[in-house]
Design a protein around this motif. Structure first.
Motif, PDB file in Angstrom:
ATOM      1  N   UNK A 140       3.651 -46.958  11.557  1.00 55.41           N
ATOM      2  CA  UNK A 140       2.905 -45.682  10.909  1.00 55.41           C
ATOM      3  C   UNK A 140       2.568 -44.658  11.991  1.00 55.41           C
ATOM      4  N   UNK A 141       2.167 -43.021  12.337  1.00 53.74           N
ATOM      5  CA  UNK A 141       1.747 -42.351  13.114  1.00 53.74           C
ATOM      6  C   UNK A 141       0.963 -41.203  12.307  1.00 53.74           C
ATOM      7  N   UNK A 142       0.169 -40.685  13.148  1.00 47.38           N
ATOM      8  CA  UNK A 142      -0.591 -39.834  11.340  1.00 47.38           C
ATOM      9  C   UNK A 142      -1.408 -38.796  13.114  1.00 47.38           C
ATOM     10  N   UNK A 143      -0.363 -37.469  12.765  1.00 43.92           N
ATOM     11  CA  UNK A 143      -1.275 -36.442  13.420  1.00 43.92           C
ATOM     12  C   UNK A 143      -2.246 -34.485  11.957  1.00 43.92           C
ATOM     13  N   UNK A 144      -2.611 -34.240  12.363  1.00 45.23           N
ATOM     14  CA  UNK A 144      -2.639 -33.255  12.009  1.00 45.23           C
ATOM     15  C   UNK A 144      -2.241 -31.857  11.862  1.00 45.23           C
ATOM     16  N   UNK A 145      -1.580 -32.481  12.644  1.00 42.15           N
ATOM     17  CA  UNK A 145      -0.130 -30.947  13.903  1.00 42.15           C
ATOM     18  C   UNK A 145       0.987 -31.222  12.655  1.00 42.15           C
ATOM     19  N   UNK A 146       1.164 -30.085  12.398  1.00 40.53           N
ATOM     20  CA  UNK A 146       2.996 -30.381  11.211  1.00 40.53           C
ATOM     21  C   UNK A 146       3.409 -30.549  12.394  1.00 40.53           C
ATOM     22  N   UNK A 147       3.807 -29.437  14.030  1.00 39.22           N
ATOM     23  CA  UNK A 147       4.966 -28.369  14.468  1.00 39.22           C
ATOM     24  C   UNK A 147       4.798 -30.587  15.224  1.00 39.22           C
ATOM     25  N   UNK A 148       3.370 -30.644  15.266  1.00 41.54           N
ATOM     26  CA  UNK A 148       3.109 -31.924  16.404  1.00 41.54           C
ATOM     27  C   UNK A 148       4.701 -33.472  15.722  1.00 41.54           C
TER      28      UNK A 148
END
Length: 309
Positions: A140-148
């Motif tokens: 699983x991978x998280x980011x705060x950026x929707x574009x990323x």
């Protein structure tokens, strides 16, 4: 346009050696020419359309755009990842996290598939590379950026890697965990829905992160091709709290790692030792600080023990 003319144009922004290398890679990648072809004058035999294409690419580099953005991709762990201004360009030293993470998971005995979390995934290069290495692991991978996250999902699709991407804020993960929302995002990507039923409660065997770590005061020493073309939210932290992301992620890791699970960080070389000390103070065991390929202290590893619960 000759090879010499091309690299001399690029040399207005880079030293001569780097300009030559960038020119060679650009020509090789755009037109499939070998270095022998290049030095023998192949660029002078390009069609008018290809010459225009080359000139446009060189102009973008002259204006400070990174080579990887001009090409649209960067290589990492033997695979090609699409990159753009919404994600950091994968760096070769970061491959250590994949190598070390894969080694740890390959030597950890569990009856069920390993569970791995990448926090601040950007292009997805770490999470995807771990999934490709480990096969049946849940990643699983998280980011705060929707574009990323869109870029990362596209990379996973292109490389046929089943990784679950979620929009999550690392600085809020501990609080959400304590409130009962630890492992499931309110807004998973479509692929995540297929996994949700079986993954809502299980803890992690490995948490890996390359979070923002460059202090605001270090901006003046950075090149424009980074400052103007890579996302600042993935780069910078306040001078008065350079470990803010490491502290937040480590606290979350204490709550959600399995006993014996590992935490891997890439760090600012100025603060790698301080990060290791922080993990020891928090109760992590077997804390080590490792050098990168340039012999600079960049990576920190810690293991959760039974007393961390």
């Amino acid at each position: 346009m000759t090879y010499s003319e091309i690299w001399h144009r690029i040399a207005t922004s880079y030293d001569d050696g780097e300009a030559r290398a960038i020119a060679r890679i650009l020509i090789e990648e755009l037109f499939g020419l070998s270095y022998a072809d290049i030095v023998c004058g192949a660029t002078e035999q390009l069609s008018a359309d290809d010459t225009l294409r080359l000139d446009t690419a060189v102009r973008r580099i002259e204006q400070g755009e990174p080579l990887q953005h001009v090409l649209g991709y960067a290589d990492f762990c033997g695979n090609r990842f699409s990159v753009n201004s919404s994600v950091l360009i994968p760096r070769p030293e970061t491959e250590w996290l994949v190598d070390e993470g894969a080694k740890l998971m390959s030597t950890t005995a569990t009856s069920s598939p390993k569970r791995i979390l990448d926090i601040g995934t950007g292009s997805g290069c770490i999470a995807i590379s771990l999934k490709l290495r480990l096969g049946d692991a849940y990643v699983e991978a998280w980011d705060i950026s929707e574009e990323a996250l869109r870029t990362a999902q596209n990379n996973a699709d292109a490389l046929k890697a089943e990784v679950v991407f979620r929009k999550r804020d690392a600085l809020r993960a501990e609080g959400e965990c304590l409130q009962g929302g630890a492992l499931v995002s309110s807004a998973p990507t479509e692929q995540a829905m297929d996994y949700e039923a079986s993954t809502t409660a299980a803890p992690w065997d490995l948490i890996v992160s390359n979070p923002p770590y460059i202090c605001d005061s270090e901006r003046s020493a950075m090149d424009d091709n980074v400052l103007l073309h890579e996302p600042h939210t993935a780069l910078f932290v306040p001078d008065d709290d350079p470990l803010r992301f490491y502290r937040a992620i480590a606290r979350y890791a204490l709550l959600t790692l399995n006993i014996g699970g590992s935490l891997l960080f890439e760090c600012n070389t100025r603060y790698a030792e301080a990060t290791g000390t922080m993990l020891r103070d928090m109760g992590f065991e077997e804390v080590t600080v490792s050098d990168d390929c340039f012999n600079l202290p960049r990576f920190v590893r810690g293991r959760k023990n039974s007393h961390n619960q």
